[in-house]
Structure formats: structure tokens, C-alpha cells
Scaffold this motif. Structure first.
Motif, PDB file in Angstrom:
ATOM      1  N   PRO A   1     -23.101 -32.033  66.699  1.00 21.68           N
ATOM      2  CA  PRO A   1     -24.206 -32.079  67.550  1.00 21.68           C
ATOM      3  C   PRO A   1     -24.006 -31.068  68.638  1.00 21.68           C
ATOM      4  O   PRO A   1     -22.788 -30.892  69.068  1.00 21.68           O
ATOM      5  N   ASN A   2     -24.982 -30.273  69.185  1.00 21.02           N
ATOM      6  CA  ASN A   2     -24.849 -29.310  70.259  1.00 21.02           C
ATOM      7  C   ASN A   2     -25.932 -29.499  71.158  1.00 21.02           C
ATOM      8  O   ASN A   2     -27.118 -29.586  70.771  1.00 21.02           O
ATOM      9  N   SER A   3     -25.888 -29.495  72.472  1.00 23.67           N
ATOM     10  CA  SER A   3     -26.658 -29.713  73.591  1.00 23.67           C
ATOM     11  C   SER A   3     -27.065 -28.361  74.070  1.00 23.67           C
ATOM     12  O   SER A   3     -27.922 -28.180  75.035  1.00 23.67           O
ATOM     13  N   GLY A   4     -26.898 -27.202  73.353  1.00 21.07           N
ATOM     14  CA  GLY A   4     -27.391 -26.058  73.741  1.00 21.07           C
ATOM     15  C   GLY A   4     -28.929 -25.889  73.550  1.00 21.07           C
ATOM     16  O   GLY A   4     -29.409 -26.805  73.206  1.00 21.07           O
ATOM     17  N   PRO A   5     -29.509 -24.656  74.183  1.00 20.95           N
ATOM     18  CA  PRO A   5     -30.935 -24.810  74.370  1.00 20.95           C
ATOM     19  C   PRO A   5     -31.701 -24.788  73.086  1.00 20.95           C
ATOM     20  O   PRO A   5     -32.916 -25.337  73.023  1.00 20.95           O
ATOM     21  N   LEU A   6     -30.948 -24.439  72.044  1.00 25.56           N
ATOM     22  CA  LEU A   6     -31.935 -24.348  70.799  1.00 25.56           C
ATOM     23  C   LEU A   6     -31.627 -25.436  69.836  1.00 25.56           C
ATOM     24  O   LEU A   6     -32.483 -25.660  69.012  1.00 25.56           O
ATOM     25  N   PHE A   7     -30.801 -26.558  70.306  1.00 30.87           N
ATOM     26  CA  PHE A   7     -30.610 -27.658  69.309  1.00 30.87           C
ATOM     27  C   PHE A   7     -30.810 -28.886  70.115  1.00 30.87           C
ATOM     28  O   PHE A   7     -30.806 -30.133  69.311  1.00 30.87           O
ATOM     29  N   GLY A   8     -30.913 -29.320  71.350  1.00 29.46           N
ATOM     30  CA  GLY A   8     -31.452 -30.585  71.911  1.00 29.46           C
ATOM     31  C   GLY A   8     -30.498 -31.582  71.542  1.00 29.46           C
ATOM     32  O   GLY A   8     -31.119 -32.720  71.373  1.00 29.46           O
ATOM     33  N   GLY A   9     -29.149 -31.434  71.371  1.00 28.02           N
ATOM     34  CA  GLY A   9     -28.239 -32.441  70.658  1.00 28.02           C
ATOM     35  C   GLY A   9     -28.199 -32.686  69.490  1.00 28.02           C
ATOM     36  O   GLY A   9     -27.438 -33.451  68.928  1.00 28.02           O
ATOM     37  N   SER A  10     -28.685 -31.927  68.658  1.00 28.70           N
ATOM     38  CA  SER A  10     -29.059 -31.867  67.208  1.00 28.70           C
ATOM     39  C   SER A  10     -27.794 -31.194  66.672  1.00 28.70           C
ATOM     40  O   SER A  10     -27.309 -30.223  67.447  1.00 28.70           O
ATOM     41  N   ARG A  11     -27.340 -31.169  65.431  1.00 25.47           N
ATOM     42  CA  ARG A  11     -26.554 -30.275  65.021  1.00 25.47           C
ATOM     43  C   ARG A  11     -27.240 -28.921  64.371  1.00 25.47           C
ATOM     44  O   ARG A  11     -28.380 -28.943  64.018  1.00 25.47           O
ATOM     45  N   PRO A  12     -26.724 -27.792  64.608  1.00 23.03           N
ATOM     46  CA  PRO A  12     -27.365 -26.562  64.521  1.00 23.03           C
ATOM     47  C   PRO A  12     -27.871 -26.414  62.815  1.00 23.03           C
ATOM     48  O   PRO A  12     -28.971 -26.029  62.648  1.00 23.03           O
ATOM     49  N   VAL A  13     -27.073 -26.866  62.020  1.00 16.38           N
ATOM     50  CA  VAL A  13     -27.511 -26.966  60.594  1.00 16.38           C
ATOM     51  C   VAL A  13     -28.830 -27.509  60.342  1.00 16.38           C
ATOM     52  O   VAL A  13     -29.721 -27.039  59.589  1.00 16.38           O
ATOM     53  N   ASP A  14     -28.887 -28.704  61.045  1.00 14.17           N
ATOM     54  CA  ASP A  14     -29.999 -29.535  60.734  1.00 14.17           C
ATOM     55  C   ASP A  14     -31.437 -28.947  61.570  1.00 14.17           C
ATOM     56  O   ASP A  14     -32.439 -28.756  60.776  1.00 14.17           O
ATOM     57  N   THR A  15     -31.110 -28.247  62.587  1.00 19.86           N
ATOM     58  CA  THR A  15     -32.307 -27.602  63.220  1.00 19.86           C
ATOM     59  C   THR A  15     -32.797 -26.294  62.450  1.00 19.86           C
ATOM     60  O   THR A  15     -33.660 -25.757  62.236  1.00 19.86           O
ATOM     61  N   ALA A  16     -31.728 -25.657  61.680  1.00 20.78           N
ATOM     62  CA  ALA A  16     -31.856 -24.594  60.937  1.00 20.78           C
ATOM     63  C   ALA A  16     -32.614 -24.956  59.747  1.00 20.78           C
ATOM     64  O   ALA A  16     -33.417 -24.131  59.187  1.00 20.78           O
ATOM     65  N   ILE A  17     -32.129 -25.905  59.185  1.00 21.91           N
ATOM     66  CA  ILE A  17     -33.017 -26.464  57.759  1.00 21.91           C
ATOM     67  C   ILE A  17     -34.375 -26.730  58.035  1.00 21.91           C
ATOM     68  O   ILE A  17     -35.336 -26.208  57.730  1.00 21.91           O
ATOM     69  N   GLU A  18     -34.530 -27.580  59.392  1.00 19.42           N
ATOM     70  CA  GLU A  18     -35.775 -28.074  59.803  1.00 19.42           C
ATOM     71  C   GLU A  18     -36.634 -26.621  60.163  1.00 19.42           C
ATOM     72  O   GLU A  18     -37.713 -26.594  59.922  1.00 19.42           O
ATOM     73  N   GLY A  19     -36.059 -25.900  60.952  1.00 14.54           N
ATOM     74  CA  GLY A  19     -36.910 -24.894  61.603  1.00 14.54           C
ATOM     75  C   GLY A  19     -37.097 -23.622  60.701  1.00 14.54           C
ATOM     76  O   GLY A  19     -37.730 -22.563  61.016  1.00 14.54           O
ATOM     77  N   GLY A  20     -36.264 -23.596  59.495  1.00 14.44           N
ATOM     78  CA  GLY A  20     -36.430 -22.336  58.484  1.00 14.44           C
ATOM     79  C   GLY A  20     -35.834 -21.108  58.939  1.00 14.44           C
ATOM     80  O   GLY A  20     -35.158 -21.119  59.959  1.00 14.44           O
ATOM     81  N   LEU A  21     -36.460 -20.103  58.598  1.00 12.39           N
ATOM     82  CA  LEU A  21     -35.799 -18.940  58.815  1.00 12.39           C
ATOM     83  C   LEU A  21     -36.006 -18.291  60.216  1.00 12.39           C
ATOM     84  O   LEU A  21     -35.288 -17.940  60.852  1.00 12.39           O
ATOM     85  N   PRO A  22     -37.126 -18.798  60.950  1.00 12.76           N
ATOM     86  CA  PRO A  22     -37.082 -18.412  62.367  1.00 12.76           C
ATOM     87  C   PRO A  22     -36.070 -19.055  63.199  1.00 12.76           C
ATOM     88  O   PRO A  22     -35.414 -18.607  64.206  1.00 12.76           O
ATOM     89  N   GLN A  23     -35.688 -20.337  63.011  1.00 14.54           N
ATOM     90  CA  GLN A  23     -34.413 -20.963  63.616  1.00 14.54           C
ATOM     91  C   GLN A  23     -33.314 -20.320  63.295  1.00 14.54           C
ATOM     92  O   GLN A  23     -32.225 -20.352  64.204  1.00 14.54           O
ATOM     93  N   ILE A  24     -33.026 -20.068  61.817  1.00 11.29           N
ATOM     94  CA  ILE A  24     -31.891 -19.449  61.348  1.00 11.29           C
ATOM     95  C   ILE A  24     -31.592 -18.195  62.333  1.00 11.29           C
ATOM     96  O   ILE A  24     -30.690 -17.724  62.726  1.00 11.29           O
ATOM     97  N   LEU A  25     -32.661 -17.306  62.360  1.00  7.50           N
ATOM     98  CA  LEU A  25     -32.648 -16.061  63.070  1.00  7.50           C
ATOM     99  C   LEU A  25     -32.398 -16.208  64.738  1.00  7.50           C
ATOM    100  O   LEU A  25     -31.555 -15.404  65.327  1.00  7.50           O
ATOM    101  N   ALA A  26     -32.800 -17.400  65.074  1.00  8.38           N
ATOM    102  CA  ALA A  26     -32.741 -17.596  66.597  1.00  8.38           C
ATOM    103  C   ALA A  26     -31.393 -17.890  66.703  1.00  8.38           C
ATOM    104  O   ALA A  26     -30.658 -17.564  67.844  1.00  8.38           O
ATOM    105  N   ILE A  27     -30.706 -18.699  65.924  1.00 13.30           N
ATOM    106  CA  ILE A  27     -29.077 -19.140  66.261  1.00 13.30           C
ATOM    107  C   ILE A  27     -28.343 -17.806  65.959  1.00 13.30           C
ATOM    108  O   ILE A  27     -27.117 -17.739  66.905  1.00 13.30           O
ATOM    109  N   ARG A  28     -28.765 -16.970  65.054  1.00 14.87           N
ATOM    110  CA  ARG A  28     -27.886 -15.799  64.948  1.00 14.87           C
ATOM    111  C   ARG A  28     -28.081 -14.996  66.267  1.00 14.87           C
ATOM    112  O   ARG A  28     -27.008 -14.477  66.551  1.00 14.87           O
TER     113      ARG A  28
END
Length: 129
Positions: free
Chosen positions: A92-119
Motif C-alpha cells: 500500500p502506498n499513500s502517494g498521490p497516484l495511489f491513495g493508499g492502494s497498492r501500485p499494482v492494483d492501481t496499474a491493473i485498474e487504470g490500465g496503460l495510462p496509470q502504468i505510464l503515470a507510475i513510470r
């Protein structure tokens, strides 16, 4: 013939991308479902794709996802020490892109735009921006 003049073999590119992605998924401890979803594949396709000799084709979206995820992995390895580098994506990550969720979960949910945002986010951290 110059190297730049040689055409890239899509089969070889796919094989290299899948091998690298499989190593990243293993390093992060991703399960079958997570690794498949992150790559935008069905679980059965991911099972086949991670084996040597996979003859299927990947979409441009899938190749871009794999490339971006590998880039995320590289950024984490450069920016953080062990074991944080390996665990960051699945904690879990409290950073601005994640809101307490795990980055992997936000990447799966948000798809390519979220993956690129994380990168981009990680590249900015690494670059000191």
C-alpha cells in the motif's frame, strides 16, 4: 548494412519482452492473476506466453505495457535499496497516484495510462524532480 537499417523481428521483440516481464513478475511476487491482468492478458494466455517458444502475437498496447512495467522495475531498482525495491509495487502506498492502494492494483485498474503515470512518477523521483 548498418544496425539501424536492419528490421526488427517482432517475434524476437515479443520473446525478449515476455522473458523480461516474467522475471519482473517473479521478482515482485505477482500471482498468475495479477501478472496476467497487468499485461492485459487472460490467465491462460499468460500461462502460454511465459513459456519459451510462445508463438502468439502481442498487441502494441500489451508491448507498451510490458515495456513500461520493465521501466518501473528498473527505476525501483535504481532508486531504492533492497528489499524496498522489490516490495514497493505490491505494498500500500499513500502517494498521490495511489491513495493508499497498492501500485499494482492501481496499474491493473487504470490500465496503460496509470502504468505510464507510475513510470513517469518514478522517473521524476529518480531524476530529483
Amino acid at each position: 548494412m548498418h544496425l539501424a537499417q536492419k528490421t526488427r523481428d517482432p517475434v524476437q521483440i515479443t520473446a525478449v519482452a515476455l522473458k523480461a516481464y516474467a522475471r519482473v513478475a517473479e521478482a515482485w511476487g505477482l500471482g498468475l492473476r495479477e501478472a496476467a491482468a497487468l499485461a492485459d492478458m487472460s490467465e491462460s494466455t499468460w500461462k502460454r506466453a511465459r513459456k519459451p517458444g510462445f508463438a502468439g502475437e502481442l498487441t502494441k498496447d500489451q508491448l507498451l505495457r510490458l515495456s513500461a512495467v520493465i521501466g518501473i522495475y528498473k527505476s525501483l531498482e535504481l532508486y531504492f535499496a533492497e528489499p524496498l525495491a522489490r516490495g514497493w509495487f505490491t505494498r500500500p502506498n499513500s502517494g498521490p497516484l495511489f491513495g493508499g492502494s497498492r501500485p499494482v492494483d492501481t496499474a491493473i485498474e487504470g490500465g496503460l495510462p496509470q502504468i505510464l503515470a507510475i513510470r513517469t512518477y518514478l522517473d521524476a523521483l529518480r531524476g530529483g524532480a
